[in-house]
Structures are given as C-alpha cells and as structure tokens.
Design a protein around this motif. Structure first.
Motif, PDB file in Angstrom:
ATOM      1  N   LYS A  58       0.946  -1.347  -0.064  1.00 55.52           N
ATOM      2  CA  LYS A  58       0.027   0.197  -0.159  1.00 55.52           C
ATOM      3  C   LYS A  58       1.054   1.325  -0.046  1.00 55.52           C
ATOM      4  O   LYS A  58       1.391   1.718   1.092  1.00 55.52           O
ATOM      5  CB  LYS A  58      -0.915  -0.053   1.282  1.00 55.52           C
ATOM      6  N   GLY A  59       0.934   1.868  -0.964  1.00 57.14           N
ATOM      7  CA  GLY A  59       1.497   3.234  -1.159  1.00 57.14           C
ATOM      8  C   GLY A  59       3.125   3.167  -1.338  1.00 57.14           C
ATOM      9  O   GLY A  59       3.575   3.894  -2.245  1.00 57.14           O
ATOM     10  N   MET A  60       3.762   2.969  -0.482  1.00 61.72           N
ATOM     11  CA  MET A  60       5.270   3.325  -0.451  1.00 61.72           C
ATOM     12  C   MET A  60       6.013   1.937   0.072  1.00 61.72           C
ATOM     13  O   MET A  60       5.275   1.116   0.725  1.00 61.72           O
ATOM     14  CB  MET A  60       5.665   4.378   0.450  1.00 61.72           C
ATOM     15  N   SER A  61       7.345   1.843  -0.246  1.00 59.51           N
ATOM     16  CA  SER A  61       8.189   0.639   0.404  1.00 59.51           C
ATOM     17  C   SER A  61       8.284   0.826   1.673  1.00 59.51           C
ATOM     18  O   SER A  61       8.317   2.171   2.030  1.00 59.51           O
ATOM     19  CB  SER A  61       9.334   0.507  -0.660  1.00 59.51           C
ATOM     20  N   GLY A  62       9.308  -0.053   2.277  1.00 57.06           N
ATOM     21  CA  GLY A  62       9.565   0.178   3.453  1.00 57.06           C
ATOM     22  C   GLY A  62      10.644   1.132   3.841  1.00 57.06           C
ATOM     23  O   GLY A  62      10.737   1.857   4.790  1.00 57.06           O
ATOM     24  N   ILE A  63      11.503   1.169   2.884  1.00 60.19           N
ATOM     25  CA  ILE A  63      12.587   2.063   2.689  1.00 60.19           C
ATOM     26  C   ILE A  63      11.939   3.650   2.678  1.00 60.19           C
ATOM     27  O   ILE A  63      12.470   4.485   3.420  1.00 60.19           O
ATOM     28  CB  ILE A  63      13.715   1.849   1.503  1.00 60.19           C
ATOM     29  N   GLU A  64      11.016   3.771   1.622  1.00 58.48           N
ATOM     30  CA  GLU A  64      10.446   5.215   1.600  1.00 58.48           C
ATOM     31  C   GLU A  64       9.848   5.468   3.193  1.00 58.48           C
ATOM     32  O   GLU A  64       9.749   6.699   3.450  1.00 58.48           O
ATOM     33  CB  GLU A  64       9.212   5.098   0.624  1.00 58.48           C
ATOM     34  N   MET A  65       8.968   4.393   3.554  1.00 54.39           N
ATOM     35  CA  MET A  65       8.531   4.753   5.020  1.00 54.39           C
ATOM     36  C   MET A  65       9.367   5.228   5.957  1.00 54.39           C
ATOM     37  O   MET A  65       9.068   6.195   6.852  1.00 54.39           O
ATOM     38  CB  MET A  65       7.550   3.529   5.327  1.00 54.39           C
ATOM     39  N   GLY A  66      10.562   4.398   6.012  1.00 57.38           N
ATOM     40  CA  GLY A  66      11.649   4.683   6.771  1.00 57.38           C
ATOM     41  C   GLY A  66      12.108   6.124   6.905  1.00 57.38           C
ATOM     42  O   GLY A  66      12.359   6.709   7.579  1.00 57.38           O
ATOM     43  N   LYS A  67      12.289   6.629   5.597  1.00 64.05           N
ATOM     44  CA  LYS A  67      12.751   7.956   5.170  1.00 64.05           C
ATOM     45  C   LYS A  67      11.695   8.916   5.632  1.00 64.05           C
ATOM     46  O   LYS A  67      12.212   9.920   6.298  1.00 64.05           O
ATOM     47  CB  LYS A  67      13.116   8.065   3.617  1.00 64.05           C
ATOM     48  N   ALA A  68      10.519   8.690   5.303  1.00 65.85           N
ATOM     49  CA  ALA A  68       9.426   9.544   5.906  1.00 65.85           C
ATOM     50  C   ALA A  68       9.454   9.642   7.463  1.00 65.85           C
ATOM     51  O   ALA A  68       9.383  10.762   8.097  1.00 65.85           O
ATOM     52  CB  ALA A  68       8.131   9.233   5.411  1.00 65.85           C
ATOM     53  N   MET A  69       9.549   8.546   8.085  1.00 67.16           N
ATOM     54  CA  MET A  69       9.490   8.424   9.683  1.00 67.16           C
ATOM     55  C   MET A  69      10.762   9.313  10.169  1.00 67.16           C
ATOM     56  O   MET A  69      10.651  10.071  11.104  1.00 67.16           O
ATOM     57  CB  MET A  69       9.843   7.330  10.323  1.00 67.16           C
ATOM     58  N   HIS A  70      11.957   9.177   9.403  1.00 63.18           N
ATOM     59  CA  HIS A  70      13.232   9.716   9.950  1.00 63.18           C
ATOM     60  C   HIS A  70      13.007  11.468   9.604  1.00 63.18           C
ATOM     61  O   HIS A  70      13.381  12.185  10.586  1.00 63.18           O
ATOM     62  CB  HIS A  70      14.312   9.350   8.823  1.00 63.18           C
ATOM     63  N   ASP A  71      12.559  11.659   8.570  1.00 67.95           N
ATOM     64  CA  ASP A  71      12.138  13.206   8.264  1.00 67.95           C
ATOM     65  C   ASP A  71      11.266  13.620   9.318  1.00 67.95           C
ATOM     66  O   ASP A  71      11.432  14.975   9.745  1.00 67.95           O
ATOM     67  CB  ASP A  71      11.704  13.458   7.006  1.00 67.95           C
ATOM     68  N   GLU A  72      10.305  12.968   9.738  1.00 63.56           N
ATOM     69  CA  GLU A  72       9.524  13.497  10.792  1.00 63.56           C
ATOM     70  C   GLU A  72      10.070  13.264  12.111  1.00 63.56           C
ATOM     71  O   GLU A  72       9.150  13.988  13.270  1.00 63.56           O
ATOM     72  CB  GLU A  72       7.925  12.641  10.959  1.00 63.56           C
ATOM     73  N   GLY A  73      11.179  12.916  12.348  1.00 61.07           N
ATOM     74  CA  GLY A  73      11.925  12.983  13.608  1.00 61.07           C
ATOM     75  C   GLY A  73      11.987  11.734  14.622  1.00 61.07           C
ATOM     76  O   GLY A  73      12.707  11.563  15.577  1.00 61.07           O
ATOM     77  N   LEU A  74      11.714  10.587  13.978  1.00 61.91           N
ATOM     78  CA  LEU A  74      11.921   9.211  14.561  1.00 61.91           C
ATOM     79  C   LEU A  74      13.280   8.805  14.184  1.00 61.91           C
ATOM     80  O   LEU A  74      13.486   8.491  12.965  1.00 61.91           O
ATOM     81  CB  LEU A  74      10.908   8.274  14.172  1.00 61.91           C
ATOM     82  N   LYS A  75      14.408   9.083  15.146  1.00 63.73           N
ATOM     83  CA  LYS A  75      15.778   8.626  14.821  1.00 63.73           C
ATOM     84  C   LYS A  75      16.064   7.316  15.323  1.00 63.73           C
ATOM     85  O   LYS A  75      16.885   7.513  16.398  1.00 63.73           O
ATOM     86  CB  LYS A  75      16.669  10.034  15.169  1.00 63.73           C
ATOM     87  N   CYS A  76      15.700   6.336  14.628  1.00 62.46           N
ATOM     88  CA  CYS A  76      16.064   5.158  15.255  1.00 62.46           C
ATOM     89  C   CYS A  76      16.552   4.229  14.347  1.00 62.46           C
ATOM     90  O   CYS A  76      16.145   4.580  12.982  1.00 62.46           O
ATOM     91  CB  CYS A  76      15.076   4.642  16.347  1.00 62.46           C
ATOM     92  N   PRO A  77      17.266   3.007  14.596  1.00 60.56           N
ATOM     93  CA  PRO A  77      17.621   2.128  13.461  1.00 60.56           C
ATOM     94  C   PRO A  77      16.518   1.260  12.657  1.00 60.56           C
ATOM     95  O   PRO A  77      15.526   1.320  13.539  1.00 60.56           O
ATOM     96  CB  PRO A  77      18.408   1.117  14.170  1.00 60.56           C
ATOM     97  N   MET A  78      16.676   0.905  11.732  1.00 63.61           N
ATOM     98  CA  MET A  78      15.717   0.164  10.962  1.00 63.61           C
ATOM     99  C   MET A  78      16.181  -0.864  10.126  1.00 63.61           C
ATOM    100  O   MET A  78      17.214  -1.050   9.702  1.00 63.61           O
ATOM    101  CB  MET A  78      14.879   1.131   9.841  1.00 63.61           C
TER     102      MET A  78
END
Length: 116
Positions: A58-78
């Motif tokens: 649905k919508g985006m890849s796991g990598i794209e989702m991770g980049k979006a989370m990172h951009d929103e401030g979630l700074k943790c490993p994936m």
C-alpha cells in the motif's frame, strides 16, 4: 525493554515475527501497512527500532516509509526485511540494515541487537 515497531502487510509474517520478538522480551507495536506505521511512529517516541518488510503493497516501500519517519523525527535504526535475493544497497540509508527472508529467531534477534 526496547519497543519495536513491526511493519508487514502479510498477516502471517506479522504475527510470527511479533511472537518471536515478544518471546524475547521486546514490546511490539504491529502495523499492517505504511500509513498505520507512520501514525504509530508519530505518537510513540519510545520506539527503539523499526522492523519492516521492503515490499509493502500500500503506497510506499519500507525504505520510503523509513525515510518519511526519519524526516518526521523518529531517529532510530531500521531493519528492512525482504525475500529478494539482492538487497537494494543503493537505497539503504546508513541507519538501515537489510535482513533476508526467511530468517530464524536467532538471526532476527542478532540483527536487532546489532542495531541497538
């Protein structure tokens, strides 16, 4: 105890992986897709690691989702999981690790410990 955000659109994989992590003492927050995962990440600053499938339907890849989370401030490993034979090295960020499916409990826990 570390909190793991687990993302996979395959319900069976989600349930089995969540069980492995919970059995090892992790708190698991499960999401069936990227939209749900992004919502969870926005309200759960205690997430210590994200474990996601690469090919979310649905919508985006796991990598794209991770980049979006990172951009929103979630700074943790994936940890990005996939059954594909070759990891998408050019897309992986420095805070992402590739985990090939299928994997066993020991391999999953070692990947999380390595990223912690």
């Amino acid at each position: 105890m570390k909190t793991v955000l687990l993302v996979d659109d395959n319900r069976d994989v989600l349930e089995v992986t969540a069980f492995m992590l919970e059995d090892a003492g992790y708190e698991v927050v499960a999401a069936a897709g990227p939209e749900q995962a992004l919502q969870v990440a926005s309200v759960r600053p205690d997430i210590g690691v994200v474990v996601t499938d690469l090919n979310l339907k649905k919508g985006m890849s796991g990598i794209e989702m991770g980049k979006a989370m990172h951009d929103e401030g979630l700074k943790c490993p994936m940890i990005v999981m996939s059954g594909e034979s070759e990891p998408p090295e050019e897309e992986l960020q420095s805070w992402m690790k590739y985990l090939s499916k299928p994997f066993d409990r020991k391999t999953l826990l070692a990947a999380i410990t390595e990223e912690a």
